[in-house]
Design a protein around this motif. Sequence first.
Motif, PDB file in Angstrom:
ATOM      1  N   TYR A  35      29.264  86.511  15.944  1.00 54.25           N
ATOM      2  CA  TYR A  35      28.039  86.412  16.734  1.00 54.25           C
ATOM      3  C   TYR A  35      27.112  85.405  16.071  1.00 54.25           C
ATOM      4  CZ  TYR A  35      29.601  90.572  19.152  1.00 54.25           C
ATOM      5  OH  TYR A  35      30.325  91.460  19.903  1.00 54.25           O
ATOM      6  N   LYS A  36      26.446  84.585  16.882  1.00 57.12           N
ATOM      7  CA  LYS A  36      25.561  83.545  16.358  1.00 57.12           C
ATOM      8  C   LYS A  36      24.236  83.585  17.095  1.00 57.12           C
ATOM      9  CE  LYS A  36      29.352  80.454  15.251  1.00 57.12           C
ATOM     10  NZ  LYS A  36      29.922  79.127  15.426  1.00 57.12           N
ATOM     11  N   GLY A  37      23.193  83.160  16.399  1.00 52.78           N
ATOM     12  CA  GLY A  37      21.880  83.100  17.020  1.00 52.78           C
ATOM     13  C   GLY A  37      20.907  82.300  16.186  1.00 52.78           C
ATOM     14  N   VAL A  38      19.661  82.337  16.612  1.00 54.00           N
ATOM     15  CA  VAL A  38      18.590  81.633  15.902  1.00 54.00           C
ATOM     16  C   VAL A  38      17.378  82.544  15.838  1.00 54.00           C
ATOM     17  CG1 VAL A  38      17.701  80.469  17.989  1.00 54.00           C
ATOM     18  CG2 VAL A  38      17.304  79.467  15.740  1.00 54.00           C
ATOM     19  N   ASN A  52      19.384  79.468  11.660  1.00 55.77           N
ATOM     20  CA  ASN A  52      20.579  79.767  12.443  1.00 55.77           C
ATOM     21  C   ASN A  52      21.339  80.833  11.671  1.00 55.77           C
ATOM     22  OD1 ASN A  52      20.435  77.771  14.621  1.00 55.77           O
ATOM     23  ND2 ASN A  52      20.576  76.305  12.947  1.00 55.77           N
ATOM     24  N   PHE A  53      21.753  81.896  12.364  1.00 52.07           N
ATOM     25  CA  PHE A  53      22.430  82.992  11.679  1.00 52.07           C
ATOM     26  C   PHE A  53      23.730  83.345  12.377  1.00 52.07           C
ATOM     27  CE2 PHE A  53      19.715  85.136  14.788  1.00 52.07           C
ATOM     28  CZ  PHE A  53      20.558  86.098  15.327  1.00 52.07           C
ATOM     29  N   SER A  54      24.588  84.064  11.640  1.00 52.16           N
ATOM     30  CA  SER A  54      25.843  84.554  12.219  1.00 52.16           C
ATOM     31  C   SER A  54      26.268  85.815  11.482  1.00 52.16           C
ATOM     32  CB  SER A  54      26.939  83.491  12.132  1.00 52.16           C
ATOM     33  OG  SER A  54      27.273  83.242  10.792  1.00 52.16           O
ATOM     34  N   TYR A  55      27.116  86.588  12.153  1.00 46.76           N
ATOM     35  CA  TYR A  55      27.680  87.794  11.554  1.00 46.76           C
ATOM     36  C   TYR A  55      28.943  88.174  12.305  1.00 46.76           C
ATOM     37  CZ  TYR A  55      25.415  90.355  15.395  1.00 46.76           C
ATOM     38  OH  TYR A  55      25.012  90.799  16.640  1.00 46.76           O
TER      39      TYR A  55
END
Length: 136
Positions: free
Chosen positions: A87-90, A73-76
Amino acid sequence: MELQSANSSKNAAAFEGSYNIIGLNQDEGQGRYFGFLHISKVSEIRVNAEWVINGEQVQQGSGFYHGDTLIINFSYEGEEENAGKTYKGVVVYKLINDSILTGFWSEKHGNDEFLGFEEGRKLKASETIWEQAKMN
């Protein structure tokens, strides 16, 4: 039915290291990007990740692995007109061999019609800035 053991032949250390990455964005134009990914082991199955995209955008993530699959899981933080927006995603990576990973990703607010794609080559210690700094 037998459940697959969480203990496979690989562990988080197999993913650990710095990668030179190339990717395609999650949109119709699938614009290319380049950068680096650093994966650090937190436990036998957990990792932290940091990307530097196109030399300027930093993304953070945490995840876990099972077998040859790594899920992060990532964010920036957004830039310019999107400053202050997170912003978030996988991303899901497969370890192809000891030095190549390939994966796909999606952001929460990305275009649902498309996926992003990314490939990475693990850098040898001599190719990293950390090793270069030690040598000087």
